[in-house]
Design a protein around this motif. Structure first.
Motif, short mmCIF file in Angstrom:
data_model
loop_
_atom_site.label_atom_id
_atom_site.label_comp_id
_atom_site.label_asym_id
_atom_site.label_seq_id
_atom_site.Cartn_x
_atom_site.Cartn_y
_atom_site.Cartn_z
N ARG A 140 10.04 0.42 7.67
CA ARG A 140 11.33 0.78 7.06
C ARG A 140 11.76 -0.04 5.95
O ARG A 140 11.90 -1.14 6.14
CB ARG A 140 12.44 0.88 8.22
CG ARG A 140 13.61 1.44 7.84
CD ARG A 140 14.49 1.96 8.93
NE ARG A 140 13.89 2.77 9.81
CZ ARG A 140 14.15 3.33 11.27
NH1 ARG A 140 15.30 2.62 11.64
NH2 ARG A 140 13.57 4.09 11.78
N GLY A 141 12.17 0.85 4.83
CA GLY A 141 12.46 0.01 3.78
C GLY A 141 11.46 -0.61 2.70
O GLY A 141 11.80 -1.46 1.68
N SER A 142 10.18 -0.44 3.22
CA SER A 142 9.15 -1.33 2.65
C SER A 142 8.57 -0.58 1.33
O SER A 142 7.84 -1.10 0.58
CB SER A 142 8.11 -1.63 3.34
OG SER A 142 7.37 -0.53 4.07
N GLY A 143 8.70 0.94 1.41
CA GLY A 143 7.92 1.65 0.29
C GLY A 143 6.57 2.01 0.74
O GLY A 143 6.01 2.73 0.24
N VAL A 144 6.18 1.56 1.99
CA VAL A 144 5.11 2.17 2.45
C VAL A 144 5.28 3.10 3.49
O VAL A 144 6.11 3.23 4.51
CB VAL A 144 4.44 0.96 3.46
CG1 VAL A 144 3.09 1.42 3.99
CG2 VAL A 144 4.27 -0.34 2.39
N GLN A 145 4.65 4.43 3.53
CA GLN A 145 4.75 5.66 4.23
C GLN A 145 3.96 5.42 5.47
O GLN A 145 2.93 5.34 5.44
CB GLN A 145 4.45 6.95 3.54
CG GLN A 145 4.58 8.21 4.47
CD GLN A 145 4.43 9.47 3.91
OE1 GLN A 145 4.04 9.44 2.82
NE2 GLN A 145 5.10 10.26 4.51
N PRO A 146 4.67 5.34 6.69
CA PRO A 146 3.90 5.53 7.88
C PRO A 146 3.31 6.85 8.40
O PRO A 146 3.94 7.71 7.86
CB PRO A 146 4.98 5.09 9.06
CG PRO A 146 6.18 5.52 8.31
CD PRO A 146 6.13 5.35 7.05
N VAL A 185 0.91 -1.14 -0.20
CA VAL A 185 -0.03 -0.14 0.31
C VAL A 185 0.81 1.41 0.03
O VAL A 185 2.10 1.06 0.32
CB VAL A 185 -0.97 0.00 1.26
CG1 VAL A 185 -1.95 -1.30 1.20
CG2 VAL A 185 -0.23 0.05 2.55
N ARG A 186 0.47 2.30 -0.20
CA ARG A 186 0.95 3.52 -0.49
C ARG A 186 1.14 4.20 1.08
O ARG A 186 2.28 4.46 1.33
CB ARG A 186 0.15 4.57 -1.17
CG ARG A 186 0.91 5.87 -1.40
CD ARG A 186 0.03 7.00 -2.23
NE ARG A 186 -1.28 7.40 -1.42
CZ ARG A 186 -1.40 8.75 -1.15
NH1 ARG A 186 -0.51 9.51 -1.76
NH2 ARG A 186 -2.75 8.91 -0.77
N ARG A 187 0.07 4.06 1.77
CA ARG A 187 0.27 4.63 3.37
C ARG A 187 -0.36 3.87 4.55
O ARG A 187 -1.37 3.40 3.96
CB ARG A 187 -0.38 6.12 3.25
CG ARG A 187 0.48 7.25 2.50
CD ARG A 187 0.14 8.63 3.11
NE ARG A 187 1.04 9.66 2.41
CZ ARG A 187 0.53 10.68 1.43
NH1 ARG A 187 -0.92 10.70 1.29
NH2 ARG A 187 1.31 11.31 1.00
N PHE A 188 0.33 3.78 5.51
CA PHE A 188 -0.39 3.08 6.42
C PHE A 188 -0.38 4.25 7.62
O PHE A 188 0.57 4.65 8.43
CB PHE A 188 0.62 2.02 7.09
CG PHE A 188 0.12 1.09 8.32
CD1 PHE A 188 -0.59 0.03 8.13
CD2 PHE A 188 0.56 1.61 9.35
CE1 PHE A 188 -1.13 -0.44 9.04
CE2 PHE A 188 0.08 0.86 10.48
CZ PHE A 188 -0.73 -0.16 10.51
N ALA A 189 -1.54 4.44 7.92
CA ALA A 189 -1.87 5.61 9.35
C ALA A 189 -2.53 4.81 10.27
O ALA A 189 -3.21 3.69 10.21
CB ALA A 189 -3.13 6.79 8.68
#
Length: 306
Positions: A155-161, A104-108
């Motif tokens: 970290r390093g996954s490409g998913v922005q927290p 996914v793009r983002r994980f909130a």
């Protein structure tokens, strides 16, 4: 499609509503709650899910093309704190696993204003280092742990927290007798034509009406770009008991509501969240002040029990 775990709870449902209003497809999960709020009926896809079930969680990706995750699902602490921490940690790790697996793009994820407890600077801003002060409740302890668990896992996954340090949110769908916020129980007493216990006029703190909190989270989830991983989510304003009582008087005229002078524990300042980062990055500004929020909530409670 954007996934919201715990999406039929107060903050989750208002986040879903805001995302739908922005034109996004939304799937919400719920474990025990089955009733869909009227403002979401027919507008979202509902999946029954125990977030501690990893296989069931990952299977959502077979049925939906998930682009972003907002993880708000949580349990309620009981007598066994270890059981509470185990349940919510497993749910968080499964959500993080899904985020990495689906790309996914983002994980909130929900954190809390409680992580700042111990800082004397007011308002609380994201630039403050988190103190090592003892926290008063297991929920806050868990939220404080959520932050490094999330950032390190992605970290390093490409998913922005996106760490959501959520303020004191109240409004439609909140337990009307909640021990965590003074406003719904106060309004409930007035709606029952009872005399609520008098409040000290100058006491107060952070406060955010649920539709505003949901819109802030939706804007962070869908923003084209974000500079940071951590954002305060609230109204950005101090709310006092005087504000509350004056707003209730405006919405429900004729009630006799008492205010005690000053502050209960003497001079001091009440903490609230600085939302400059949120506002500058997303353009967010609260749509509700004390008067309009109370008026909207009283209208909602006319036809809804919570």
């Amino acid at each position: 499609m954007i996934l919201i775990t715990g999406g039929l709870g107060m903050i989750g449902a208002h986040t879903a509503r805001a995302l739908v209003d922005l034109g996004h497809d939304v799937v919400v999960t719920s474990h025990r709650r089955a009733d869909v709020p009227s403002f979401l009926a027919g507008k979202v896809t509902v999946e029954q899910l125990d977030v501690t079930d990893r296989e069931a969680f990952l299977a959502l990706g077979d049925r939906h093309q998930i682009s972003d995750i907002v993880h708000l699902a949580r349990s309620i602490p009981g007598d066994d704190p270890v059981a509470f921490f185990r349940t919510d940690t497993i749910g968080l790790l499964n959500a993080l696993d899904a985020a990495r697996t689906w790309g996914v793009r983002r994980f909130a994820v929900a954190s809390s204003l409680g992580v700042y407890i111990g800082r004397t600077e007011i308002p609380w801003s994201e630039n403050l280092a988190l103190p090592t002060a003892e926290v008063p409740h297991p929920i806050i302890a868990f939220k404080k742990a959520v932050e490094p668990l999330t950032t390190h896992s992605l970290r390093g996954s490409g998913v922005q927290p996106i760490i959501l340090r959520i303020g004191s949110v109240w409004g439609p769908l909140m337990d009307p007798e909640s021990p965590f916020n003074r406003i719904p129980p106060y309004v409930s007493a007035v709606l029952r034509d009872e005399q609520p216990a008098p409040l000290h006029a100058d006491d107060g703190g952070d406060s955010c009406y649920a539709p505003d909190a949901g819109r802030a989270i939706a804007l962070l989830t869908t923003a084209e770009a974000l500079q940071y991983d951590t954002y305060n989510v609230s109204s950005g304003q101090l709310s006092t008991n005087r504000d509350l009582v004056e707003a209730v008087r405006a919405a429900l005229p004729g009630r006799r509501l008492e205010l005690l002078p000053g502050r209960q524990h003497g001079p001091g300042a009440d903490a609230y969240l600085d939302i400059s980062r949120l506002s500058s990055e997303t353009g967010f500004a609260p749509a509700f002040d004390s008067v309009t929020a109370i008026a909207d909530y009283v209208a909602w409670r006319t036809d809804n029990p919570r």
